[in-house]
Design a protein around this motif. Sequence first.
Motif, PDB file in Angstrom:
ATOM      1  N   GLY A   1       0.806  -1.216   0.000  1.00 34.62           N
ATOM      2  CA  GLY A   1       0.000   0.000   0.000  1.00 34.62           C
ATOM      3  C   GLY A   1       0.836   1.260   0.000  1.00 34.62           C
ATOM      4  O   GLY A   1       0.501   2.249  -0.669  1.00 34.62           O
ATOM      5  N   VAL A   2       1.942   1.244   0.743  1.00 37.42           N
ATOM      6  CA  VAL A   2       2.817   2.414   0.820  1.00 37.42           C
ATOM      7  C   VAL A   2       3.488   2.672  -0.530  1.00 37.42           C
ATOM      8  O   VAL A   2       3.545   3.814  -1.011  1.00 37.42           O
ATOM      9  CB  VAL A   2       3.868   2.229   1.931  1.00 37.42           C
ATOM     10  CG1 VAL A   2       4.878   3.371   1.916  1.00 37.42           C
ATOM     11  CG2 VAL A   2       3.188   2.145   3.290  1.00 37.42           C
ATOM     12  N   ILE A   3       3.995   1.603  -1.161  1.00 34.07           N
ATOM     13  CA  ILE A   3       4.642   1.748  -2.467  1.00 34.07           C
ATOM     14  C   ILE A   3       3.629   2.215  -3.514  1.00 34.07           C
ATOM     15  O   ILE A   3       3.925   3.093  -4.347  1.00 34.07           O
ATOM     16  CB  ILE A   3       5.293   0.423  -2.908  1.00 34.07           C
ATOM     17  CG1 ILE A   3       6.513   0.124  -2.036  1.00 34.07           C
ATOM     18  CG2 ILE A   3       5.697   0.474  -4.375  1.00 34.07           C
ATOM     19  CD1 ILE A   3       7.675   1.089  -2.201  1.00 34.07           C
ATOM     20  N   THR A   4       2.417   1.670  -3.480  1.00 32.40           N
ATOM     21  CA  THR A   4       1.383   2.073  -4.431  1.00 32.40           C
ATOM     22  C   THR A   4       1.055   3.547  -4.263  1.00 32.40           C
ATOM     23  O   THR A   4       0.976   4.304  -5.253  1.00 32.40           O
ATOM     24  CB  THR A   4       0.118   1.220  -4.246  1.00 32.40           C
ATOM     25  OG1 THR A   4       0.454  -0.163  -4.382  1.00 32.40           O
ATOM     26  CG2 THR A   4      -0.936   1.579  -5.282  1.00 32.40           C
ATOM     27  N   ALA A   5       0.869   3.979  -3.025  1.00 29.53           N
ATOM     28  CA  ALA A   5       0.557   5.389  -2.760  1.00 29.53           C
ATOM     29  C   ALA A   5       1.708   6.304  -3.178  1.00 29.53           C
ATOM     30  O   ALA A   5       1.482   7.398  -3.714  1.00 29.53           O
ATOM     31  CB  ALA A   5       0.251   5.574  -1.275  1.00 29.53           C
ATOM     32  N   LYS A   6       2.935   5.846  -2.969  1.00 37.60           N
ATOM     33  CA  LYS A   6       4.110   6.630  -3.329  1.00 37.60           C
ATOM     34  C   LYS A   6       4.183   6.826  -4.845  1.00 37.60           C
ATOM     35  O   LYS A   6       4.434   7.934  -5.344  1.00 37.60           O
ATOM     36  CB  LYS A   6       5.373   5.935  -2.815  1.00 37.60           C
ATOM     37  CG  LYS A   6       6.684   6.696  -3.011  1.00 37.60           C
ATOM     38  CD  LYS A   6       7.821   5.954  -2.325  1.00 37.60           C
ATOM     39  CE  LYS A   6       9.160   6.621  -2.561  1.00 37.60           C
ATOM     40  NZ  LYS A   6       9.227   7.987  -1.988  1.00 37.60           N
ATOM     41  N   LEU A   7       3.941   5.750  -5.586  1.00 37.43           N
ATOM     42  CA  LEU A   7       3.960   5.842  -7.050  1.00 37.43           C
ATOM     43  C   LEU A   7       2.864   6.780  -7.558  1.00 37.43           C
ATOM     44  O   LEU A   7       3.103   7.603  -8.453  1.00 37.43           O
ATOM     45  CB  LEU A   7       3.793   4.450  -7.654  1.00 37.43           C
ATOM     46  CG  LEU A   7       5.025   3.547  -7.580  1.00 37.43           C
ATOM     47  CD1 LEU A   7       4.628   2.081  -7.730  1.00 37.43           C
ATOM     48  CD2 LEU A   7       6.041   3.932  -8.657  1.00 37.43           C
TER      49      LEU A   7
END
Length: 339
Positions: free
Chosen positions: A62-68
């Motif tokens: 979720g963190v990586i998705t939000a960051k992208l």
Amino acid sequence: MNQFRKTLIGAAAAALAATGALAETELTVYTAIEAEDLPRYAETFNKSHPDITVNWVRDSTGVITAKLLAEKDNPQADVVWGLAATSLLLLKSEGMLEPYAPAGVDELDPKFVDKDNPPAWVGMDAWVAAVCVNTIESEKLGLDMPSSWKDLTDPQYEGHVIMPNPASSGTGFLDVSSWLQIFGEEEGWAYMDALHENIARYTHSGSAPCKMAASGEIPIGISFAFRGAKSKAAGGPIEIVVPSEGVGWDMEASAIVAGTAHPEAAQKLIDFTVTKEASEMYNVGYAVVAYPGVAKPVEHFPEGLLDAMIDNDFEFAANNRARILEEWQSRYGSKSDPQ
């Protein structure tokens, strides 16, 4: 090319490398792969491509998705390697992925490859939901061994269950999206309302609930089978339960980020992710991999798990992600671990 000429070229390359004149490319790679696996992936890739340095940026799905998504107008990553397919479908819909058909992609199981030609992403392996139950702690508390998702709503388990937050964990999101598919929307939310009464806390890591169950911090952790198998192999007193209603799953997949300044190096990395050698490495921890014929049994992987995998609607999960997470947060966010 004769051997003398080959030797000259090799010597020249060595000399250039020694003086720093041989160009080295650095790729920024966003990933949600388990941290302990990253060094061996990079090391194996660098055997064939020593001139490409992989700089990992690792966090939960979720963190990586939000960051992208936050970096959409100013991408910082060159490649995404090992992110949930549901996240990559979302990124694809936003025009954030560079379509590319890696060398050897035709060798993969078709369900691991994006349907567009050329594909926007390619899969690596699949991870599957499961429940980790600490047998010692459960016995101390007089808890029955659950056999289904609905069993976990029984009042006897109040305060004895943890699961991942779907906003930060890919495992948490596959749980929630699969329950909505298994039970239907209305009954799915009713199920989660009842489960919430028994949840002690929601973690930001998909592997944490099983690790905590294995260490005795909590009797029951909703996690994924790979983590359960690793914890059991390490001596954790856990039983890995495959709920009778079926289990959600997702696949780790990879893609090139649109706008990368290093497209050729990015393509070489994606080429590597679909090789048989790469799938053999994925199989160290995952029983289901993209390259047919590679998968070997994983120690302590629960029987019947593959048959229990639901016919997951990835498009539903991706297209409804924002709505599902908003609803989940409004209902259950109060028990989530702080960021």
